[in-house]
Design an enzyme around this catalytic site. Structure first.
Site, PDB file in Angstrom:
ATOM      1  CG  HIS A 102       1.120   1.747   4.572  1.00 23.42           C
ATOM      2  ND1 HIS A 102       1.957   2.556   3.834  1.00 23.42           N
ATOM      3  CD2 HIS A 102      -0.137   1.974   4.094  1.00 23.42           C
ATOM      4  CE1 HIS A 102       1.251   3.252   2.965  1.00 23.42           C
ATOM      5  NE2 HIS A 102      -0.018   2.915   3.097  1.00 23.42           N
ATOM      6  CB  SER A 103       1.857   0.055   1.089  1.00 22.10           C
ATOM      7  OG  SER A 103       1.912   0.080  -0.312  1.00 22.10           O
ATOM      8  CG  MET A 104       6.681  -3.748  -0.546  1.00 20.58           C
ATOM      9  SD  MET A 104       8.183  -3.037  -1.252  1.00 20.58           S
ATOM     10  CE  MET A 104       8.939  -2.307   0.213  1.00 20.58           C
TER      11      MET A 104
END
Length: 442
Positions: A102-104
């Site tokens: 997720h995300s980073m």
């Protein structure tokens, strides 16, 4: 699956990487990487909805959750995190696995999967594109900003750490992530706070807030993306990461990356929700992730590869594929995929077992020439001390009868993994003891 959760601790040179593990010990491994300023609790609500035959390893990235902070002078970057992933993978002795990020965490997963394409079967990106390019014209500016922030932090006089009540900490987290549900806030605070005298402090390292010093251009990102061999599922939130991009050009770059995913026949879906939709509303995301894992990992030979590697950790990947050529049977219908072809009764303990005395008696009746090739890390490691004593006695029996006993470097399957080590010994033995006898018989 809730009852099958354990804490993960992986030693690293400056401390430890922590996390949580869900699922059976022999389950297909899936590594879960959270986003910036979150922790492995980010997957608490999603994992229970995913296939039960997997073993999910969710880590607190270094400087987050319960994992150790970097020592003074260190800085955080996706490339450095990818190295930490390698540390976890090595500690768990994983050879083939999938990643949910997720995300980073997606930036980290993208780098790792590009560097180690042979290790990752399937990659799920949750509201992230796997890479976050920076405009080449601004690389030096952004890198300098990150370096200056680090130096300013290091030169600053030590400040008193702010202590919060739990309610104030929750308010602060909610203010920084206004789309998070109240339940999600409490989940993230389970590992995101450290109790101290007078209240709580946030457990993450303040240095994770600084701009990433190690940047990639769009061109570099596309080259890295081209190295990925894993099947890829990109799940975008309708109200998610596109609204959070900090640099104007990044929107154009992500459009290019998205087109590259589509050109590569990867799966791209958009779901209703915000950046943390996998945590706030996991039921929206879980069906896509579950179907993808079952199709691209669990129903394919990769799952069989994992099972065979788990049972024979010294086998090379090439050797595994060789054995699976005759070791799998294709299954059609709703459960299409593969099954191991061998009879499960082979796993039962041998009913007929000779004693050492009986074995020596049988050995004495052998009239042919004998060559015993032992791997120094092989069969001997499979037995207890008593069995090793019996093996030593049998080996001495061969030597007493002038048979040949040699030891080679390697593991139990050295003849398959490294045949060049064994072949000269067998060839010489056959040429010396077998071929001349056959010629004389003619």
């Amino acid at each position: 699956m809730a009852k099958e959760v354990s804490e993960l601790r992986v030693p690293v040179p400056w401390g430890e990487i922590r996390g949580r593990v869900w699922g059976p010990d022999d389950g297909y491994p899936v590594l879960c990487l959270h986003g910036w300023a979150d922790n492995c609790g980010s997957f608490n609500t999603l994992i229970p909805l995913l296939p039960k035959e997997c073993r999910y390893v969710a880590v607190d990235l270094v400087g987050h959750g319960l994992s150790s902070h970097l020592p003074p002078g260190g800085f955080y970057s996706p490339a450095a995190y990818a190295l930490d992933v390698s540390r976890v993978v090595a500690a768990l002795q994983l050879k083939k696995f999938s990643i949910i990020a997720h995300s980073m965490g997606g930036d980290i997963a993208g780098i790792f999967t590009a560097l180690y394409p042979e290790m990752v079967d399937a990659l799920v990106l949750l509201d992230t594109y796997g890479f976050l390019p920076t405009d080449s014209a601004r690389l030096s500016e952004v890198m300098r900003q990150g370096m200056d922030a680090m130096l300013q932090f290091e030169n600053k006089k030590e400040e008193k750490t702010r202590i919060y009540t739990y309610e104030k900490a929750a308010e602060r987290l909610m203010a920084a992530n206004q789309t998070l549900s109240e339940q999600s806030v409490h989940i993230l605070l389970e590992r995101g706070l450290t109790a101290v005298q007078g209240g709580f402090i946030f457990s993450r390292d303040l240095r994770v807030n600084f701009k990433n010093i190690m940047r990639m251009s769009l061109e570099q990102s596309l080259v890295m993306l081209s190295k990925i061999r894993a099947s890829l599922l990109l799940i975008l939130a309708g109200g998610g990461s596109d609204r959070m991009l900090s640099e104007p050009t990044q929107d154009r770059f992500t459009s290019t990356l998205l087109q590259s995913f589509q050109d590569g026949n990867h799966s791209v879906v958009t779901v209703p929700g915000h950046h943390h939709v996998h945590l706030d509303k996991p039921e929206v995301v879980a069906p896509f992730v579950s179907d993808f894992l079952r199709t691209k990992a669990l129903s394919q030979s990769s799952f069989s590869v994992h099972k065979l590697l788990a049972a024979n950790p010294t086998l090379s990947e090439q050797s595994v594929h060789i054995l699976l050529e005759q070791g799998l049977t294709a299954v059609q219908g709703a459960s299409a995929g593969f099954m191991i072809s061998r009879d499960v009764r082979l796993h039962f303990k041998n009913v007929v077992r000779p004693t050492l005395e009986q074995s020596l008696e049988m050995q004495s009746r052998i009239k042919s020439s004998v060559l015993v090739v032992l791997a120094d890390e092989g069969l001997r490691t499979f037995h207890d001390s008593k069995q090793q004593e019996n093996i030593a006695t049998l080996l001495q029996g061969y030597r007493d009868r002038n048979h040949t006993v040699v030891t080679v470097p390697g593991d139990h399957h050295v003849h398959l993994n490294n045949p060049e080590v064994v072949a000269p010994l067998i060839s010489d033995f056959l040429q010396t003891n077998v071929i001349p006898q056959q010629l004389s018989a003619v």
